[in-house]
Write a protein that holds these residues in place. Structure first.
Motif, PDB file in Angstrom:
ATOM      1  N   ILE A   1       0.790  -1.204  -0.175  1.00 11.00           N
ATOM      2  CA  ILE A   1       0.264  -0.350   0.167  1.00 11.00           C
ATOM      3  C   ILE A   1       0.701   1.578  -0.135  1.00 11.00           C
ATOM      4  O   ILE A   1       1.790   1.342   0.836  1.00 11.00           O
ATOM      5  N   ALA A   2       0.473   1.691  -0.832  1.00  9.44           N
ATOM      6  CA  ALA A   2       1.362   3.834  -1.055  1.00  9.44           C
ATOM      7  C   ALA A   2       0.883   4.339  -0.034  1.00  9.44           C
ATOM      8  O   ALA A   2      -0.519   4.774  -0.652  1.00  9.44           O
ATOM      9  N   GLY A   3       1.404   5.356   1.004  1.00  5.89           N
ATOM     10  CA  GLY A   3       0.750   6.308   0.991  1.00  5.89           C
ATOM     11  C   GLY A   3       1.392   7.677   0.439  1.00  5.89           C
ATOM     12  O   GLY A   3       1.980   7.346  -0.407  1.00  5.89           O
ATOM     13  N   HIS A   4       0.719   8.916   1.443  1.00  5.68           N
ATOM     14  CA  HIS A   4       1.800   9.948   1.390  1.00  5.68           C
ATOM     15  C   HIS A   4       3.273  10.573   1.149  1.00  5.68           C
ATOM     16  O   HIS A   4       3.308  10.629   0.086  1.00  5.68           O
ATOM     17  N   ASP A   5       3.802   9.640   2.039  1.00  2.00           N
ATOM     18  CA  ASP A   5       4.815   9.863   2.240  1.00  2.00           C
ATOM     19  C   ASP A   5       5.610   8.358   2.525  1.00  2.00           C
ATOM     20  O   ASP A   5       6.572   8.814   3.527  1.00  2.00           O
ATOM     21  N   PHE A   6       5.095   7.327   2.684  1.00  2.00           N
ATOM     22  CA  PHE A   6       5.421   5.937   3.018  1.00  2.00           C
ATOM     23  C   PHE A   6       4.867   4.822   2.110  1.00  2.00           C
ATOM     24  O   PHE A   6       4.128   5.215   1.326  1.00  2.00           O
ATOM     25  N   VAL A   7       5.600   4.063   2.152  1.00  2.24           N
ATOM     26  CA  VAL A   7       5.365   2.310   1.476  1.00  2.24           C
ATOM     27  C   VAL A   7       5.170   1.282   2.700  1.00  2.24           C
ATOM     28  O   VAL A   7       5.923   1.400   3.244  1.00  2.24           O
ATOM     29  N   VAL A   8       3.923   0.510   2.868  1.00  3.33           N
ATOM     30  CA  VAL A   8       4.212  -0.404   3.316  1.00  3.33           C
ATOM     31  C   VAL A   8       3.904  -1.751   2.901  1.00  3.33           C
ATOM     32  O   VAL A   8       2.768  -2.114   1.967  1.00  3.33           O
ATOM     33  N   VAL A   9       5.168  -2.818   2.697  1.00  2.04           N
ATOM     34  CA  VAL A   9       5.259  -3.974   2.044  1.00  2.04           C
ATOM     35  C   VAL A   9       5.005  -4.591   2.851  1.00  2.04           C
ATOM     36  O   VAL A   9       6.263  -4.922   3.794  1.00  2.04           O
ATOM     37  N   ALA A  10       4.307  -5.915   2.894  1.00  2.00           N
ATOM     38  CA  ALA A  10       3.599  -6.845   3.955  1.00  2.00           C
ATOM     39  C   ALA A  10       4.049  -8.403   2.922  1.00  2.00           C
ATOM     40  O   ALA A  10       2.865  -8.649   2.048  1.00  2.00           O
ATOM     41  N   GLY A  11       4.081  -9.486   3.820  1.00  2.00           N
ATOM     42  CA  GLY A  11       3.807 -10.906   3.346  1.00  2.00           C
ATOM     43  C   GLY A  11       3.832 -11.798   4.044  1.00  2.00           C
ATOM     44  O   GLY A  11       4.689 -11.506   5.643  1.00  2.00           O
ATOM     45  N   ASP A  12       3.304 -12.541   4.386  1.00  2.00           N
ATOM     46  CA  ASP A  12       3.077 -13.970   5.487  1.00  2.00           C
ATOM     47  C   ASP A  12       4.163 -14.864   5.302  1.00  2.00           C
ATOM     48  O   ASP A  12       5.262 -14.676   4.675  1.00  2.00           O
ATOM     49  N   THR A  13       4.518 -15.411   6.362  1.00  2.00           N
ATOM     50  CA  THR A  13       5.722 -16.294   6.399  1.00  2.00           C
ATOM     51  C   THR A  13       5.805 -17.646   6.393  1.00  2.00           C
ATOM     52  O   THR A  13       6.556 -18.705   6.726  1.00  2.00           O
ATOM     53  N   ARG A  14       4.790 -18.725   5.767  1.00  2.00           N
ATOM     54  CA  ARG A  14       4.180 -20.168   5.900  1.00  2.00           C
ATOM     55  C   ARG A  14       4.282 -20.215   4.405  1.00  2.00           C
ATOM     56  O   ARG A  14       4.808 -19.846   3.140  1.00  2.00           O
TER      57      ARG A  14
ATOM     58  N   GLU B   1      11.217  10.516  -6.958  1.00  2.00           N
ATOM     59  CA  GLU B   1      11.860  11.270  -5.940  1.00  2.00           C
ATOM     60  C   GLU B   1      11.445  12.138  -5.873  1.00  2.00           C
ATOM     61  O   GLU B   1      12.004  13.269  -4.440  1.00  2.00           O
ATOM     62  N   ASP B   2      10.058  12.588  -5.546  1.00  2.00           N
ATOM     63  CA  ASP B   2       9.332  13.955  -4.700  1.00  2.00           C
ATOM     64  C   ASP B   2       8.955  13.124  -3.072  1.00  2.00           C
ATOM     65  O   ASP B   2       8.518  13.613  -2.643  1.00  2.00           O
ATOM     66  N   GLY B   3       9.514  11.552  -2.882  1.00  2.00           N
ATOM     67  CA  GLY B   3       9.465  11.519  -1.805  1.00  2.00           C
ATOM     68  C   GLY B   3       7.882  11.179  -1.328  1.00  2.00           C
ATOM     69  O   GLY B   3       6.906  10.346  -0.279  1.00  2.00           O
ATOM     70  N   THR B   4       7.089  11.164  -2.783  1.00  2.00           N
ATOM     71  CA  THR B   4       5.250   9.664  -2.677  1.00  2.00           C
ATOM     72  C   THR B   4       5.593   8.734  -3.262  1.00  2.00           C
ATOM     73  O   THR B   4       6.636   7.764  -3.005  1.00  2.00           O
ATOM     74  N   GLY B   5       4.784   7.574  -1.498  1.00  2.00           N
ATOM     75  CA  GLY B   5       5.214   6.571  -2.565  1.00  2.00           C
ATOM     76  C   GLY B   5       4.798   5.775  -3.274  1.00  2.00           C
ATOM     77  O   GLY B   5       3.553   6.333  -3.773  1.00  2.00           O
ATOM     78  N   ALA B   6       5.482   4.577  -4.163  1.00  2.00           N
ATOM     79  CA  ALA B   6       4.749   4.007  -4.934  1.00  2.00           C
ATOM     80  C   ALA B   6       5.110   3.033  -4.780  1.00  2.00           C
ATOM     81  O   ALA B   6       6.267   1.834  -3.942  1.00  2.00           O
ATOM     82  N   VAL B   7       3.809   2.282  -5.399  1.00  2.00           N
ATOM     83  CA  VAL B   7       3.830   0.657  -5.376  1.00  2.00           C
ATOM     84  C   VAL B   7       3.493   0.199  -6.836  1.00  2.00           C
ATOM     85  O   VAL B   7       3.171   0.288  -7.635  1.00  2.00           O
ATOM     86  N   TYR B   8       4.090  -0.591  -7.741  1.00  2.00           N
ATOM     87  CA  TYR B   8       4.705  -1.122  -8.780  1.00  2.00           C
ATOM     88  C   TYR B   8       3.822  -2.863  -8.764  1.00  2.00           C
ATOM     89  O   TYR B   8       4.786  -3.784  -8.300  1.00  2.00           O
ATOM     90  N   SER B   9       3.349  -3.491  -9.735  1.00  2.00           N
ATOM     91  CA  SER B   9       3.013  -4.923  -9.800  1.00  2.00           C
ATOM     92  C   SER B   9       3.158  -5.161 -10.846  1.00  2.00           C
ATOM     93  O   SER B   9       2.990  -4.583 -12.134  1.00  2.00           O
ATOM     94  N   TYR B  10       3.539  -6.476 -10.604  1.00  2.00           N
ATOM     95  CA  TYR B  10       3.584  -7.236 -11.706  1.00  2.00           C
ATOM     96  C   TYR B  10       2.826  -8.775 -12.737  1.00  2.00           C
ATOM     97  O   TYR B  10       2.895  -9.404 -11.464  1.00  2.00           O
TER      98      TYR B  10
END
Length: 264
Positions: free
Chosen positions: A47-60, A155-164
């Motif tokens: 999830i991309a926020g205004h000035d942060f990004v959270v990337v998460a996953g489980d461990t199983r 470059e301007d500090g905004t959160g960015a998420v790219y999916s493939y």
């Protein structure tokens, strides 16, 4: 000597011919198959926020109904200059066939490190996203069996998420979920992050309803959403569980949080 290369089965023993393929007892052709892929379960999201990004996953880590390990990270720091990756500013999550995911992570990490050494500056998340697409497309005839999500600050500090997808097609998004429980988590994110199907109460009926204004979520709200998403997924999917690994990318670096999930 000529008998060694003869196609005569009497002189040179039994030979294989595609015109005389082996058959089963009932006369059907016997099928030969080589499948190098496996699905090791698990899910990831970003999830991309205004000035942060959270990337998460489980461990199983699973194979069918078997749990191979309860601690298999799916979220990795990319492009740091030390073995601990403590100065990394880009995060990659991979899920699917974990051998391919690990190979993809190592290759992208090496590319980002070479960029740093050659140019004397870290690679940007936009350039890294393009490079990852090139790596995946270069393997399109024998693709990495992995769903990749890349996160970082532009470059301007905004959160960015790219999916493939597995062959390199990609897009920048506000949020994305993938893996075994991706179809369960993504509708939840569409509603809570992209504000789909959210309306102002009492604003009208039917098409006259006013859509709720989209506002950036705070870091605290996003972390709660991530935890809620995985709490819901583990209740409905046997390939997700054990632990939740979250990485928060800010201008100050990457913070890692590990919280427990259901283990049954």
């Amino acid at each position: 000597m000529s008998a060694m290369f003869s196609q005569n089965p009497v002189m040179n023993g039994p030979n294989y011919s595609f015109s005389e393929a082996p058959t089963t007892a009932n006369g059907n052709f016997r099928e030969h198959r080589f499948n190098p892929y496996s699905d090791n379960g698990g899910s990831t999201l970003a999830i991309a926020g205004h000035d942060f990004v959270v990337v998460a996953g489980d461990t199983r880590h699973t194979s069918g109904y078997s749990i191979n390990t309860r601690m298999s990270p799916k979220v990795f720091k990319i492009g740091g200059t030390t073995s601990s990756q403590e100065d990394a500013r880009i995060v990659l999550s991979v899920v699917g066939f974990m051998a391919d995911g690990e190979a993809l992570k190592d290759r992208l990490d090496a590319v980002c490190k070479m960029y740093q050494y050659r140019h004397g500056k870290p690679i940007t998340v936009k350039a890294c996203a393009q490079r990852l697409a090139t790596i995946l497309y270069g393997k399109r005839f024998f693709p990495y069996y992995s769903h990749a999500i890349l996160g970082g600050l532009d470059e301007d500090g905004t959160g960015a998420v790219y999916s493939y997808d597995p062959v390199g097609s990609y897009e920048r998004e506000q949020c994305r979920a993938g893996g075994a429980a991706g179809s369960l988590i993504m509708p939840f994110l569409d509603n809570q992050v992209n504000f789909k199907n959210q309306f102002v109460p009492g604003s009208g009926e039917g098409h006259a309803l006013q859509e709720r204004k989209v506002v950036p979520l705070s870091r605290h709200e996003v972390l709660n959403l991530v935890k809620d998403a995985f709490d819901g997924a583990v209740e409905r999917h046997i390939e997700v569980g054990d632990g939740l690994q979250m990485m928060i990318i800010t201008k100050d670096g990457v913070e890692e949080i590990l919280v427990p999930l259901k283990k049954d």
